[in-house]
Write an enzyme that holds these catalytic residues in place. Sequence first.
Site, PDB file in Angstrom:
ATOM      1  N   GLY A  15       0.812  -1.212   0.000  1.00 47.48           N
ATOM      2  CA  GLY A  15       0.000   0.000   0.000  1.00 47.48           C
ATOM      3  C   GLY A  15       0.848   1.265   0.000  1.00 47.48           C
ATOM      4  O   GLY A  15       0.635   2.177  -0.799  1.00 47.48           O
ATOM      5  N   PHE A 116     -14.878   0.184  15.307  1.00 50.27           N
ATOM      6  CA  PHE A 116     -13.627  -0.562  15.426  1.00 50.27           C
ATOM      7  C   PHE A 116     -13.017  -0.271  16.791  1.00 50.27           C
ATOM      8  O   PHE A 116     -13.322   0.757  17.399  1.00 50.27           O
ATOM      9  CB  PHE A 116     -12.660  -0.135  14.323  1.00 50.27           C
ATOM     10  CG  PHE A 116     -12.189  -1.267  13.461  1.00 50.27           C
ATOM     11  CD1 PHE A 116     -13.051  -1.848  12.557  1.00 50.27           C
ATOM     12  CD2 PHE A 116     -10.890  -1.757  13.556  1.00 50.27           C
ATOM     13  CE1 PHE A 116     -12.634  -2.887  11.751  1.00 50.27           C
ATOM     14  CE2 PHE A 116     -10.468  -2.796  12.755  1.00 50.27           C
ATOM     15  CZ  PHE A 116     -11.334  -3.362  11.851  1.00 50.27           C
ATOM     16  N   GLN A 236       2.593  -5.140  18.011  1.00 51.46           N
ATOM     17  CA  GLN A 236       1.199  -5.407  18.364  1.00 51.46           C
ATOM     18  C   GLN A 236       0.824  -6.874  18.209  1.00 51.46           C
ATOM     19  O   GLN A 236       1.123  -7.499  17.189  1.00 51.46           O
ATOM     20  CB  GLN A 236       0.278  -4.579  17.465  1.00 51.46           C
ATOM     21  CG  GLN A 236      -1.183  -4.793  17.781  1.00 51.46           C
ATOM     22  CD  GLN A 236      -2.042  -3.745  17.103  1.00 51.46           C
ATOM     23  OE1 GLN A 236      -2.269  -3.790  15.912  1.00 51.46           O
ATOM     24  NE2 GLN A 236      -2.507  -2.777  17.874  1.00 51.46           N
ATOM     25  N   HIS A 238      -2.394  -9.002  17.815  1.00 49.40           N
ATOM     26  CA  HIS A 238      -3.819  -8.861  17.524  1.00 49.40           C
ATOM     27  C   HIS A 238      -4.554  -9.907  18.352  1.00 49.40           C
ATOM     28  O   HIS A 238      -4.151 -11.058  18.399  1.00 49.40           O
ATOM     29  CB  HIS A 238      -4.068  -9.074  16.030  1.00 49.40           C
ATOM     30  CG  HIS A 238      -5.428  -8.653  15.588  1.00 49.40           C
ATOM     31  ND1 HIS A 238      -6.560  -9.349  15.923  1.00 49.40           N
ATOM     32  CD2 HIS A 238      -5.834  -7.605  14.835  1.00 49.40           C
ATOM     33  CE1 HIS A 238      -7.608  -8.734  15.395  1.00 49.40           C
ATOM     34  NE2 HIS A 238      -7.201  -7.683  14.728  1.00 49.40           N
ATOM     35  N   LEU A 248      -5.610 -14.054  10.622  1.00 49.72           N
ATOM     36  CA  LEU A 248      -6.319 -12.973  11.281  1.00 49.72           C
ATOM     37  C   LEU A 248      -7.833 -13.099  11.169  1.00 49.72           C
ATOM     38  O   LEU A 248      -8.370 -13.394  10.111  1.00 49.72           O
ATOM     39  CB  LEU A 248      -5.882 -11.661  10.641  1.00 49.72           C
ATOM     40  CG  LEU A 248      -6.312 -10.408  11.377  1.00 49.72           C
ATOM     41  CD1 LEU A 248      -5.614 -10.339  12.716  1.00 49.72           C
ATOM     42  CD2 LEU A 248      -6.002  -9.197  10.540  1.00 49.72           C
ATOM     43  N   GLU A 251     -10.959  -7.376  13.418  1.00 48.71           N
ATOM     44  CA  GLU A 251     -11.637  -6.676  14.483  1.00 48.71           C
ATOM     45  C   GLU A 251     -13.047  -6.284  14.041  1.00 48.71           C
ATOM     46  O   GLU A 251     -13.932  -6.065  14.863  1.00 48.71           O
ATOM     47  CB  GLU A 251     -10.828  -5.418  14.781  1.00 48.71           C
ATOM     48  CG  GLU A 251     -10.945  -4.903  16.170  1.00 48.71           C
ATOM     49  CD  GLU A 251      -9.862  -3.862  16.441  1.00 48.71           C
ATOM     50  OE1 GLU A 251      -8.703  -4.100  16.053  1.00 48.71           O
ATOM     51  OE2 GLU A 251     -10.187  -2.843  17.040  1.00 48.71           O
ATOM     52  N   ARG A 282      -6.427  -2.935  20.947  1.00 54.41           N
ATOM     53  CA  ARG A 282      -5.951  -4.309  20.801  1.00 54.41           C
ATOM     54  C   ARG A 282      -5.063  -4.767  21.940  1.00 54.41           C
ATOM     55  O   ARG A 282      -5.140  -5.921  22.373  1.00 54.41           O
ATOM     56  CB  ARG A 282      -5.204  -4.441  19.476  1.00 54.41           C
ATOM     57  CG  ARG A 282      -6.155  -4.381  18.314  1.00 54.41           C
ATOM     58  CD  ARG A 282      -5.426  -4.383  17.007  1.00 54.41           C
ATOM     59  NE  ARG A 282      -6.400  -4.331  15.916  1.00 54.41           N
ATOM     60  CZ  ARG A 282      -6.084  -4.144  14.647  1.00 54.41           C
ATOM     61  NH1 ARG A 282      -4.831  -3.982  14.293  1.00 54.41           N
ATOM     62  NH2 ARG A 282      -7.016  -4.115  13.725  1.00 54.41           N
ATOM     63  N   HIS A 369       1.140  -9.277  15.026  1.00 54.31           N
ATOM     64  CA  HIS A 369       0.378  -8.658  13.950  1.00 54.31           C
ATOM     65  C   HIS A 369       1.053  -7.455  13.315  1.00 54.31           C
ATOM     66  O   HIS A 369       1.124  -7.358  12.104  1.00 54.31           O
ATOM     67  CB  HIS A 369      -0.991  -8.265  14.505  1.00 54.31           C
ATOM     68  CG  HIS A 369      -1.913  -7.694  13.483  1.00 54.31           C
ATOM     69  ND1 HIS A 369      -2.247  -8.371  12.336  1.00 54.31           N
ATOM     70  CD2 HIS A 369      -2.587  -6.514  13.427  1.00 54.31           C
ATOM     71  CE1 HIS A 369      -3.080  -7.638  11.624  1.00 54.31           C
ATOM     72  NE2 HIS A 369      -3.296  -6.501  12.245  1.00 54.31           N
ATOM     73  N   ARG A 411      -1.148   0.492  18.138  1.00 50.54           N
ATOM     74  CA  ARG A 411      -1.873   1.047  17.003  1.00 50.54           C
ATOM     75  C   ARG A 411      -3.351   0.721  17.122  1.00 50.54           C
ATOM     76  O   ARG A 411      -3.718  -0.376  17.541  1.00 50.54           O
ATOM     77  CB  ARG A 411      -1.327   0.443  15.716  1.00 50.54           C
ATOM     78  CG  ARG A 411      -2.114   0.814  14.486  1.00 50.54           C
ATOM     79  CD  ARG A 411      -1.490   0.266  13.235  1.00 50.54           C
ATOM     80  NE  ARG A 411      -1.628  -1.178  13.088  1.00 50.54           N
ATOM     81  CZ  ARG A 411      -2.730  -1.780  12.642  1.00 50.54           C
ATOM     82  NH1 ARG A 411      -3.790  -1.083  12.318  1.00 50.54           N
ATOM     83  NH2 ARG A 411      -2.762  -3.085  12.517  1.00 50.54           N
ATOM     84  N   LEU A 417      -3.893   1.072   7.556  1.00 47.99           N
ATOM     85  CA  LEU A 417      -4.180   1.367   6.154  1.00 47.99           C
ATOM     86  C   LEU A 417      -4.088   2.872   5.904  1.00 47.99           C
ATOM     87  O   LEU A 417      -3.611   3.321   4.871  1.00 47.99           O
ATOM     88  CB  LEU A 417      -5.559   0.827   5.783  1.00 47.99           C
ATOM     89  CG  LEU A 417      -5.652  -0.700   5.741  1.00 47.99           C
ATOM     90  CD1 LEU A 417      -7.082  -1.167   5.479  1.00 47.99           C
ATOM     91  CD2 LEU A 417      -4.728  -1.271   4.670  1.00 47.99           C
TER      92      LEU A 417
END
Lengths: 596, 234, 128, 139
Positions: A15, A116, A236, A238, A248, A251, A282, A369, A411, A417
């Site tokens: 990305g 979220f 992190q 998850h 995964l 969430e 998280r 994660h 995070r 993203l």
Amino acid sequence: MQKHQYEVVVVGAGGAGLTAALYASHKASTAVISKLYPTRSHTGAAQGGIGAALGNTEEDHPEWHAFDTVKGSDYLGDQEAIDFMADEAVDAVYELEHMGLPFSRNPDGTIAQRPFGGHTNNETGKPVRRACYAADRTGHMILQTLFQQSIKNKVRFFDEFYVLDLLIVDGKTAGVIALELATGEMHIFHSKTVIIATGGHGRVWEITSNAYSYTGDGVALTLRRGIPAEDMEFFQFHPTGIYRMGILITEGVRGEGGVLINGEGERFMERYAPTVKDLASRDVISRAMYLEMKDGRGIDGKRYLHMDVTPEVVNHYADVDGRKNPDGSPYRVTASDILNKLPDIIDFCETYIGINPISDPMPVQPTAHYAMGGIPTNKFGEVVVDEKNTILPGLYAAGEVACVSVHGANRLGTNALLDLIIFGKYSGLKAAEYSASEPYLDLPKEPEAFAMQQLDSIRQSKGNERMIDIAAEMKQVMFDHVGVFRVEEGMQQAVDKVRELKERFKEITIDDKGLKFNNNLIEAWELSNLIDIAEVTAVSALARTESRGAHSRDDYSERDDKNWLKHTLAWMENGGVRLGYKPVQITKYKPKARAY
Amino acid sequence: MQVTLKIFRYNPEDGRKKHYDTFTLDADPTDRILDLLEQIKGSEDGTLGFRRACAHGVCGSDAIRINGVNRLACKVLVQDLKSRKVTIEPILGLPIEKDLIINMEPFFDHYRSVMPYFVNDDPPPSKERLQSPEDRERFDDTTKCILCAACSTSCPSYWVNEEYVGPAAIVNAHRFIFDNRDQAASERLEILNEQFGVYRCHTIFNCTDACPRDIQVTQAIGEVKKAIVNGRLD
Amino acid sequence: MALSRKVGLIAGAKYKGGGPMLSWVLHRISGLGIIIFVTLHVIASFLTQQLGSDLGIFVNTIYESIYFQLFIVFCAIFHGVNGFRIILLDIWPRLIRYQKESTWIEWFVIVPLYGLIVFIMIQRFLQG
Amino acid sequence: MRSRVMPKPSWNLEYLMWVFTRLSGLSIILFVVIGISAGLLMGARTQMDLGTLMRWGFFPNPNHVLDSDIPDLFLWTNGFWQVMQILVVFFAATHGFNGLRVVLEDYSSPGFWQVFTRFLIFLLWIFSTLVGIYVIISS
């Protein structure tokens, strides 16, 4: 040996890399070098959504988003950068939509949003719908859309080229050295700027949601060139990865009303986060899960819990919580709603564990994660190399590999993203701007020598160690001791073990001596990257005597703002790790206790 | 349990002809085929060449032929197979580079030829372009494509004709043709209305069967054909 | 094999496609069977009628053989029914979701129809 | 919006033949059904063997089934049925030879051989159609 010259070289095509390349290519000659085909990048595995305060279904403001992010980061995030990101988020999402990204839609045609973890209405403290999503394939759609736009804009790709070294001349960036996997040939990319966007390093841990390719190449590369890594102890976990596999479970499942259930059938998050419950951030949930399992309340006493998204359970707890639809009616889901909103999750569960989440709960455990830490940058993606934030001219980093730091110690979901798009964009723009005014630097003689020497030492090593054993031992020790919960003794053990493995790595043997697609050699190189990163992570973690965000210690269980409200910087020097620290930028939000 | 893997081998550098190697190893019923390949590469033969990245069916790196059909190695578990003997071969119709690694370039060339990107030259609104959930649903199926090439390389027409754009390219064209925000549907239909566009599809359905994302590939191609013939999108 | 993409007939035939792949193969074979035969038949009959050539008579004896008739009847029925199925799916692409069922239905039509014809033909043949 | 107004598709050979193949396929099935039913109505049920009936169905021309003794056979020689027969011949020949072309072109790229085989198939198509029509008209 081939030589190429481009003003901007982007390393990595996920990305962040693709966004950077798109923006840079409008103004400068740009090449993207990636060890995978761009669409294989791990951005494609992101599921739940991209956070932006569009306010399509209920009131929301970028300021709330910024505060939630700061709070989520346990006040370790740099607030100027966070404000910048939350402000830019709205336009970034609209821009993605204008590029054709097929977001899910509300009945009125606007982009659909779901709640979220950690994203709240700042006035009520209740979860807010902020994550813009495309079913549970948001990352896939972002990656595809960016790739499509790169094709439209004729971005030059070097697919399956593995970058081995970064060239720095007189303290300025001059290019990279890459290995063409298909032929085993070395390529010199002479450039004015380099944007590193190689992603994270979750493969350091045993149970991880990360791809095989997530081996921390970017951080390892810069560490070897004397650039520090920031906040590496913050990694992190998850809360919901499929038991034993780590795949995964987004969430978004909890955003749609799913709840976590322990072995006694209790929704235990009520005890840990009374207001937002299963939508706490998280680190909080992973820690709660760990404590439940430690106290023997895992399912059947084993080390996993249930993630339940069956319509009966969702509707039951929606009643308990008094959750409402935007129009005020009570929140209700049916089996087909779940199927429409979480198709991939259902597919994963059916494929890998033979469970249909619409009728049965999913077995989950925390899974490694996301790397909050990485190459230190400012909010424009420019790499900064010391405590005083001195810029290294021509070098940029964006995405998971970078540490801006907007995620601080933890995070929030959907911010990854966002991070990719925004900092990818600005590093691309900045790189193009920089290359417009700067000349190409002269390359040193034999610029590939450093990379060649390292590569040859792996290729010609004739010991008896096998990579698979070294990797397994490293993953094990890191997962056990530098995982969700950490203590002095364990981390010390991990540091010692990783250093031992580093020695043993010199004795490895690789079977493949060829040139063409020598994945064996590349995997050895990746393993050496992972070991370096494991060492930096463990050393940084051992030094931080407090609990903050994802770094939580049994022996120092409180946050210590007096001594530790600062970023860690770690240099690899003389075969060891040197630590330094730099202050956190605090503007509007003063640190206070963090409760959900 | 014991599983026997018969794996296609070819390495242009070692001077041997293409052949099969057999490996027997212990496996759990829930192991992925990819796990077995990793195990072989790690402890038995490091020279084995194959691609992989995400290992859970969203990146599309590891399309291979398992017991004669195209599958993702990470989406087939040992327990899904009928026998304890597994034959593993590279996908058909693309040049073999080494063992299970094939050259993807022809595949991506076809993909690029159908304008697989969003086109809308109107100045964008200050917010999002509106689209109803129904209009969004119209092309949902084909947005799932991960470009793994399993469909194209299962297609007998694709195997024998280097010009045919293949199911994957048509799927990606379909994704934009039926997106009502897009403006280049007619150009894409023009491209596919050629000898080597949709007309080489003979509804064999191997692609639909091979798709690891359960995209109704043949249906998508059928809808494109119908759009060409009718001259309208509905 | 280095850079060629082409897949040989045997390699292709080993691919384990489903029922529709079989239908496609049979559609091709039956179509070719019909066209080759009909062309030969037309040419041969033409030659026989116009020029009195013996070749035509020879071709027509093939045509009269019971085995050949069994084959060509299968070709005609299969090609017709399968073609009909394909046309239906082309007209309504949304039906393609039910392609597995469509393949089954196709065989449910073909097998009894062909079976009946074979039965009658063989009966006639045995009766002389 | 521009995209929602579709231009007319360009009428190339593939496009026309794709449509024609479907239409002719359907009409051949229809003609065969009509041919066989009409044959049965005219007494073929008792007087024709199955093979002849099939032959009749596909090419309902008295010359084609001369060896049967259907009394009403010559009903078929009137102008209407002749037109029907010509249509059957045209549809079947075009459908078939186009099918042959499609099969061959699946395995070939544009170039000399493609042009050559197209030409050959075109000749065969013309020839068999003309012969068929000749037989119908002359019988």
